[in-house]
Design a protein around this motif. Structure first.
Motif, mmCIF file in Angstrom:
data_model
loop_
_atom_site.group_PDB
_atom_site.id
_atom_site.type_symbol
_atom_site.label_atom_id
_atom_site.label_comp_id
_atom_site.label_asym_id
_atom_site.label_seq_id
_atom_site.Cartn_x
_atom_site.Cartn_y
_atom_site.Cartn_z
ATOM 1 N N LEU A 208 4.773 -32.779 -17.002
ATOM 2 C CA LEU A 208 5.233 -34.035 -16.406
ATOM 3 C C LEU A 208 4.268 -34.490 -15.315
ATOM 4 O O LEU A 208 3.937 -35.681 -15.222
ATOM 5 N N ASP A 209 3.798 -33.561 -14.500
ATOM 6 C CA ASP A 209 2.827 -33.906 -13.458
ATOM 7 C C ASP A 209 1.533 -34.423 -14.086
ATOM 8 O O ASP A 209 0.930 -35.385 -13.588
ATOM 9 N N TYR A 210 1.117 -33.785 -15.176
ATOM 10 C CA TYR A 210 -0.074 -34.247 -15.906
ATOM 11 C C TYR A 210 0.117 -35.683 -16.380
ATOM 12 O O TYR A 210 -0.785 -36.526 -16.232
ATOM 13 N N TYR A 211 1.299 -35.988 -16.925
ATOM 14 C CA TYR A 211 1.544 -37.348 -17.384
ATOM 15 C C TYR A 211 1.529 -38.332 -16.225
ATOM 16 O O TYR A 211 0.948 -39.430 -16.320
ATOM 17 N N ARG A 276 12.472 -42.281 -20.731
ATOM 18 C CA ARG A 276 12.360 -43.721 -20.484
ATOM 19 C C ARG A 276 12.064 -44.014 -19.017
ATOM 20 O O ARG A 276 11.282 -44.927 -18.705
ATOM 21 N N ARG A 277 12.651 -43.230 -18.127
ATOM 22 C CA ARG A 277 12.411 -43.434 -16.688
ATOM 23 C C ARG A 277 10.959 -43.112 -16.337
ATOM 24 O O ARG A 277 10.313 -43.831 -15.557
ATOM 25 N N GLU A 278 10.421 -42.041 -16.894
ATOM 26 C CA GLU A 278 9.068 -41.621 -16.562
ATOM 27 C C GLU A 278 7.997 -42.370 -17.349
ATOM 28 O O GLU A 278 6.905 -42.629 -16.821
ATOM 29 N N MET A 279 8.297 -42.720 -18.617
ATOM 30 C CA MET A 279 7.251 -43.196 -19.525
ATOM 31 C C MET A 279 7.499 -44.596 -20.061
ATOM 32 O O MET A 279 6.658 -45.139 -20.775
#
Length: 328
Positions: A208-211, A276-279
């Motif tokens: 997630l941090d990488y994204y 959806r919130r992150e991406m």
């Protein structure tokens, strides 16, 4: 008026199932959907060009673009995407505690040209200071002996790649310590969290941090068309693209259903909401422009590890008709 009959080699994904069951039909095309594991599909398409249209490793497809004549043309549909930090395995006795400990080690990989290891090598180089040429690579079957590169490679001398013995498997050799680590798409059968461990055991927050830092959700596979089929029927690129997008749209809708879960994942609603919130709503995006930067990164990795003699441009990957394609 009769439709053009085409064979499609592709695994049984939720995002392609509407094409498989016929509820979504590409305009003007009668699809014969052949459901096979990806390894079989890739081998038969890359080696023998058995299908009119096929799911294909993004790396194998990129290698094919350096042939003359070029055997395939792709459309910007990506049935497989996967964060790969979870796919680096190590022998617990190898002394590998952090990524830089990989330097100088023996690294297993089923095929050097596989897409997953291309991403892994690039991520390790860009983000953890592990140069591609700082290890030796050992290729062969993960669970069954005798696997070979499906495409002949011509790598720079600085890249050291050696086949393992024909009677051995990489999963066995990782457990025994004959190799120190393993880059793969599939979790090896010898993974037990004790003798064989992940380099990043708690991988989800790391991915997630990488994204968040890169906005990259690594692309693994694309959809390739035999070039002679495409050249004889240029309209099929758009027709297929539209159909794959519609099949995906239906899956997005199904995964957001909360009355009853349509996939066997207990916290599916939570995971979809987080994605959806992150991406964003289109977290598994198809199309060219919204994936250009990710494709550019992959192609740079492909070139840096010697698989592409020259750095390809992202535009070279896809049928020109689909570069500005829109979703319905």
């Amino acid at each position: 008026m009769s439709k053009l009959k085409l064979t499609l080699g592709c695994w049984n994904y939720d995002r392609t199932r509407a094409i498989q069951d016929g509820s979504v039909q590409p305009d003007g095309i009668d699809i014969n959907y052949l459901d096979m594991p990806v390894e079989e599909t890739f081998f038969r398409m890359a080696r023998y060009r058995e299908f009119d249209v096929s799911e294909m490793s993004l790396s194998s497809y990129s290698v094919s673009l350096h042939r003359d004549p070029k055997p395939f043309i792709a459309i910007p549909v990506f049935p497989s995407r996967f964060f790969r930090h979870s796919c680096i395995f190590v022998n617990a006795k190898s002394g590998i505690k952090e990524p830089k400990d990989l330097i100088g080690k023996k690294i297993g990989v089923p095929e050097f040209q596989m897409t997953a290891p291309v991403w892994i090598r690039g991520i390790l180089s860009d983000h953890y200071g592990v140069p591609v040429d700082s290890v030796t690579y050992h290729t062969g079957g993960e669970e069954e002996p005798g696997r070979y590169e499906k495409i002949k490679l011509n790598l720079p001398e600085k890249i050291k790649v050696t086949p393992i013995p024909e009677d051995r498997t990489l999963a066995q050799m990782l457990r025994s310590g004959e190799i120190d680590a393993f880059h793969t798409a599939r979790k090896p059968s010898t993974y037990d969290g004790v003798t064989v461990k992940r380099l990043f055991e708690d991988y989800r927050p790391i991915e997630l941090d990488y994204y968040r830092k890169t906005k990259i959700f690594p692309i693994m596979h694309t959809i390739a068309i035999r070039r002679e089929v495409y050249e004889a029927n240029r309209w099929i690129a758009q027709s297929l693209f539209k159909a794959f997008c519609e099949a995906q749209r239906r899956t997005y809708h199904d995964l957001q259903e909360t009355a009853a879960l349509k996939a066997m994942v207990p916290w599916l609603s939570h995971d979809i909401e987080e994605a959806r919130r992150e991406m964003g709503d289109d977290y598994w995006s198809y199309g060219f422009e919204n994936n250009r930067s990710q494709l550019d990164t992959f192609l740079r990795y492909h070139h840096e590890c010697g698989l592409s003699p020259r750095l390809l441009k992202a535009e070279e990957l896809f049928a020109p008709e689909t570069l500005e394609a829109f979703k319905i």
